[in-house]
Design a protein around this motif. Structure first.
Motif, short mmCIF file in Angstrom:
data_model
loop_
_atom_site.label_atom_id
_atom_site.label_comp_id
_atom_site.label_asym_id
_atom_site.label_seq_id
_atom_site.Cartn_x
_atom_site.Cartn_y
_atom_site.Cartn_z
N LYS A 55 32.24 51.22 35.16
CA LYS A 55 33.13 50.44 34.84
C LYS A 55 32.99 49.78 37.10
N GLN A 83 34.76 42.91 42.04
CA GLN A 83 35.93 42.71 43.82
C GLN A 83 35.19 43.98 44.75
N TYR A 84 34.73 45.17 44.42
CA TYR A 84 34.16 45.91 45.24
C TYR A 84 32.79 47.23 44.55
N HIS A 134 28.53 44.13 42.58
CA HIS A 134 28.73 42.89 42.69
C HIS A 134 27.68 42.28 43.29
N GLU A 163 32.43 38.83 37.33
CA GLU A 163 32.74 40.47 36.91
C GLU A 163 31.94 40.07 35.62
N LEU A 194 32.23 42.14 33.33
CA LEU A 194 32.35 42.46 32.65
C LEU A 194 33.99 41.53 32.17
N ALA A 195 34.22 40.74 32.91
CA ALA A 195 35.10 39.86 32.16
C ALA A 195 34.86 38.68 32.02
N LEU A 254 34.36 51.70 28.17
CA LEU A 254 34.06 50.48 29.38
C LEU A 254 35.12 49.26 29.12
N THR A 255 34.78 48.45 27.31
CA THR A 255 35.07 47.25 27.31
C THR A 255 36.18 46.85 26.58
N GLY A 256 37.45 48.14 25.55
CA GLY A 256 38.08 47.71 24.84
C GLY A 256 37.27 46.83 24.04
N GLY A 257 36.62 46.51 23.39
CA GLY A 257 36.62 45.55 22.69
C GLY A 257 36.66 43.81 23.49
N GLY A 258 37.04 43.86 24.53
CA GLY A 258 37.18 42.55 25.39
C GLY A 258 36.29 42.24 26.12
N PRO A 259 36.28 41.39 26.80
CA PRO A 259 37.22 40.07 26.41
C PRO A 259 37.02 38.87 25.72
N PHE A 260 37.62 38.67 25.17
CA PHE A 260 38.03 37.93 24.25
C PHE A 260 36.84 38.38 22.89
N SER A 261 37.24 39.73 22.86
CA SER A 261 36.79 40.33 21.29
C SER A 261 35.59 40.10 21.36
#
Lengths: 302, 439
Positions: A140, A146-147, A151, A158, A160-161, A245-252
């Protein structure tokens, strides 16, 4: 005078060992594996049966409230559920397709007699000792737009986004923590391949690649099958990595069945729905396991 | 013969083992009782605070527990610390197998879930007399700790959500401190643009992780600020209203204006606060309970300034949710009287003052007049937070399935804010789904 010879004395037959009583003979061996059966029942069969029962009930907290039949499975196999199943397949299959050849390739390299081979082995197997939580937090940070140190590789975006980037990252990290297992198993199997057979194939005109695919791979096929089954079960049931890592997201985009089972059971406390997800996962595991074994049997027969 | 001997041996060994296990189990069961041989009730307390950790609140907890244990001889409290994301599940699971703690710390929005999970018991019987004397001293109505009209816990900590900004970052980009939310969004957009998207100007975490809590902590008060509510008095979802749409539009505006980018999709409250500490987030709305910890980070200190969250109109504040930590009585405790004694001790002026010194906003009004508060380094700020809570505090309803609702809402919010989903339709869909499930 007639002499009657005494009848010849027949040597007494050797004393037969006492025959075990019928019941003991029949049940004795059974009794030896009863403890193992009881243990398996306690830790496997009963929980599975309990989960199946729970999946048919509406629950409140952790208590069953009302028998609802297949209603909980309607959630799992509903429109959102099929998306989760598809993502689960993508996650498992792509991870396997990357991890197994990678593990095998590294095992072949680590099987070569080169200098500092022990150091290479330690470095390559290192991710195995990292826990899923630590691996998730580490990646992560690495992938932070950003940092994160990586990146710039993504042009400031990102991964993960983004739902696809997020799934790609999840698979990457999953492969990163699981390829050492593949490597170790393959390495152990490679060391059992008779060198004479390989050399004989070379004498018969095989190229190194042909020797590998026609001699080495068939020899370690059963290990590869076990590896694929182990990794499939591991990937299907993986929660910690996905959750952290993702919690299931984004946008599932990384919402997979194992995460659904965990969230429903222990975050939303809908243990009935969570059990339904677990039952579906269990069925998938069984189906995949049987399919792999049939493939192995089929290729052995041929 | 030898075989028979071995079998006999085995049988004998098995019998001894069975007796051993049974006896051991019985002995263990004896030792498992939570009354010591000397008549002292052993009380277990499960909380997210770590008395051995570096968090000032954990140190305050240790002092309070030690103080209670030394103050009397009837009970001894032992603290078990757990990760805040796991504690609720652990408590509910343990209680459903007949165990669990005697005392448990619960965050207000999770109370109803614990009631449904059968992990805690109502405390009206013990608290009524005390509340008739001391209840008026509560800073806010104690209704937030009631479920179906029954008091299930005692709030011991309150919190307000504040506008945080890094003064050094605003100064660097020559942006003045905002006085309205619109100004905050404009300032955030200017900072993000000037920093080449390296700094999120105004962050609202939209990750599904932590059940979408960071998003809900804004969406709920914003909706209230526009005159609506998330859950109505009838227990049904009511956010698909004009107020809910305005609240969502305001959050969307922050993204559309460029104050926050897609990076917020990976952020929960922890990531936003870490961003403020690291200087990658310039402004955010976060809780008062995190201020002390954020200021302790290197280079932060007084650069972190907090204000009551302004509304879209100058001179007016947004409401702040009334929520905080509570103490509840475990469903399976054998010592309710001693548990209640500890809860009262926890709510005493001395204990509250200890927590206040650790940056916690006390729940009792009288504590704000104490010397401990007057001497606190952040006394002015604490009083400012108290006034904000007293003036603009809003008690929300948190049903048992609030976690699922907040997760579904944050998923919908992601689509509305970044995927162009229509706000009214998306809110209605989540609301309808929730209300149908609740039937």
């Amino acid at each position: 005078m007639t002499v009657t010879a005494p009848p010849p004395v027949r040597a007494a037959p050797p004393e037969a060992p006492p025959r075990p009583r019928k019941g003991r003979r029949r049940y004795g061996p059974v009794g030896l594996y009863v403890p193992a059966l009881v243990l398996v029942a306690l830790v496997s069969v009963i929980p599975i049966a309990w989960a199946v029962r729970l999946s048919l009930y509406r629950t409140r907290g952790l208590r069953t409230v009302e028998f609802v039949g297949w209603d909980n499975f309607a959630t799992v196999l509903g429109p959102d559920g099929w998306g989760d199943i598809a993502r689960t397949f993508a996650y498992v299959v792509i991870s396997l397709v990357v991890a197994v050849p990678l593990g095998l390739g590294l095992a072949v390299l680590l099987n070569k007699p080169v200098r500092y081979i022990r150091a290479f082995r330690v470095v390559i197997l290192l991710p195995w000792v990292v826990s899923q939580t630590v691996a998730a937090l580490l990646w992560k940070w690495l992938l932070n737009g950003q940092y994160g140190p990586l990146h710039s590789l993504f042009g400031g975006r990102e991964p993960l986004a983004d739902p696809i980037g997020s799934m790609a990252a999840l698979i990457l990290v999953n492969v990163w923590i699981s390829y050492p297992l593949a490597t170790i198993l393959c390495l152990a199997a490679l060391q059992t391949v008779p060198q004479e057979t390989v050399e004989a194939s070379r004498v018969d005109g095989c190229s190194p690649t042909q020797s590998f695919y026609r001699i080495v791979v068939p020899t370690i096929r059963s290990t590869l099958l076990i590896l694929v089954i182990m990794l499939t079960l591991l990937y299907f049931n993986m929660v910690t990595l996905v959750y952290t890592l993702t919690g299931g997201g984004p946008f599932s985009g990384t919402q997979v069945l194992s995460l659904d089972a965990f969230l429903q059971s222990f975050q939303f406390f809908k243990i009935g729905v969570g059990a339904a997800y677990s039952v579906v996962l269990f069925a998938l595991n069984i189906v995949f396991g049987i399919a792999y074994i049939r493939v192995l049997r089929g290729s052995s027969d041929s | 013969m030898a075989t028979n001997m071995n079998r006999r041996h085995l049988l004998r060994l098995g019998a001894f083992a069975a007796i051993g296990v049974t006896t051991g189990g019985a002995l263990t069961a004896c030792g498992d009782g939570d009354s010591g041989g000397d008549g002292v009730a052993e009380l277990s307390m499960w909380t997210f605070l770590d008395p051995a950790g570096t968090d000032p609140r954990g140190k305050a907890l240790k002092e309070i527990v030690d103080g209670f244990n030394a103050s009397q001889s009837a009970a001894k409290v032992t603290v078990t610390s757990m990760n805040y994301a796991k504690i609720d599940g652990e408590v509910i699971r343990a209680a459903n197998t007949g165990g669990g703690p005697d005392i448990v710390n619960i965050y207000t929005p999770q109370l109803a879930q614990h009631v449904e999970g059968g992990s805690i018991q109502e405390i009206d019987e013990y608290a009524n007399d005390w509340l008739s004397e001391a209840g008026a001293d509560y800073l806010f109505p104690i209704d937030s700790a009631k479920v179906d009209g029954k008091l299930m816990a005692l709030p011991w900590e309150s919190r307000v959500w504040l506008l945080w900004y890094r003064k050094d970052i605003l100064d660097k980009y020559k942006v003045s401190a905002p006085t309205t939310l619109d100004e905050a969004i404009a300032a955030g957009a200017a900072i993000r643009k000037a920093s080449g998207n390296k700094i999120t100007g105004f962050a609202i975490g939209l990750s599904e992780q932590s059940l979408g809590a960071d998003f809900m902590e804004k969406f709920d008060p914003f909706t209230a600020g526009f005159g609506g509510e998330i859950i109505g008095a009838d227990g049904k979802a009511a956010f698909a209203s004009a107020a809910g749409e305005q609240a969502m539009a305001l959050i969307k505006k922050a993204a559309d204006a460029g104050a926050m980018g897609r990076e917020v999709l990976t952020m929960g409250a922890d990531e936003v606060v870490n961003g403020v500490k690291a200087g990658t987030v310039a402004m955010a709305i976060e809780g008062s309970y995190r201020v002390a910890s954020a200021r302790s980070a290197e280079g932060v200190g007084d650069n972190l300034v907090t204000l009551p969250v302004p509304s879209t109109t100058a001179g007016k504040n947004m409401p702040t949710a009334v929520a905080g930590q509570t103490l509840a009585m475990g469903a399976n405790t054998d010592h309710p009287e001693q548990v209640w004694a500890f809860m009262r001790y926890y709510l005493s002026a001395e204990s509250q003052a200890k927590f206040a010194a650790a940056g916690v906003l006390p729940v009792l009004k009288s504590v704000y007049d104490s010397d401990a508060i007057a001497k606190a380094a952040n006394a002015t700020e604490l009083l400012q937070w108290r006034d904000y809570l007293a003036t603009d505090g809003k008690v929300s309803r948190f049903p048992a399935d609030y976690s699922e609702l907040s997760t579904n809402l944050v998923k919908a919010a992601q689509n509305m804010i970044f995927n162009g989903a229509a706000v009214p339709a998306a809110l209605s869909e989540v609301q309808t789904q929730y209300n149908q499930k609740g039937k």
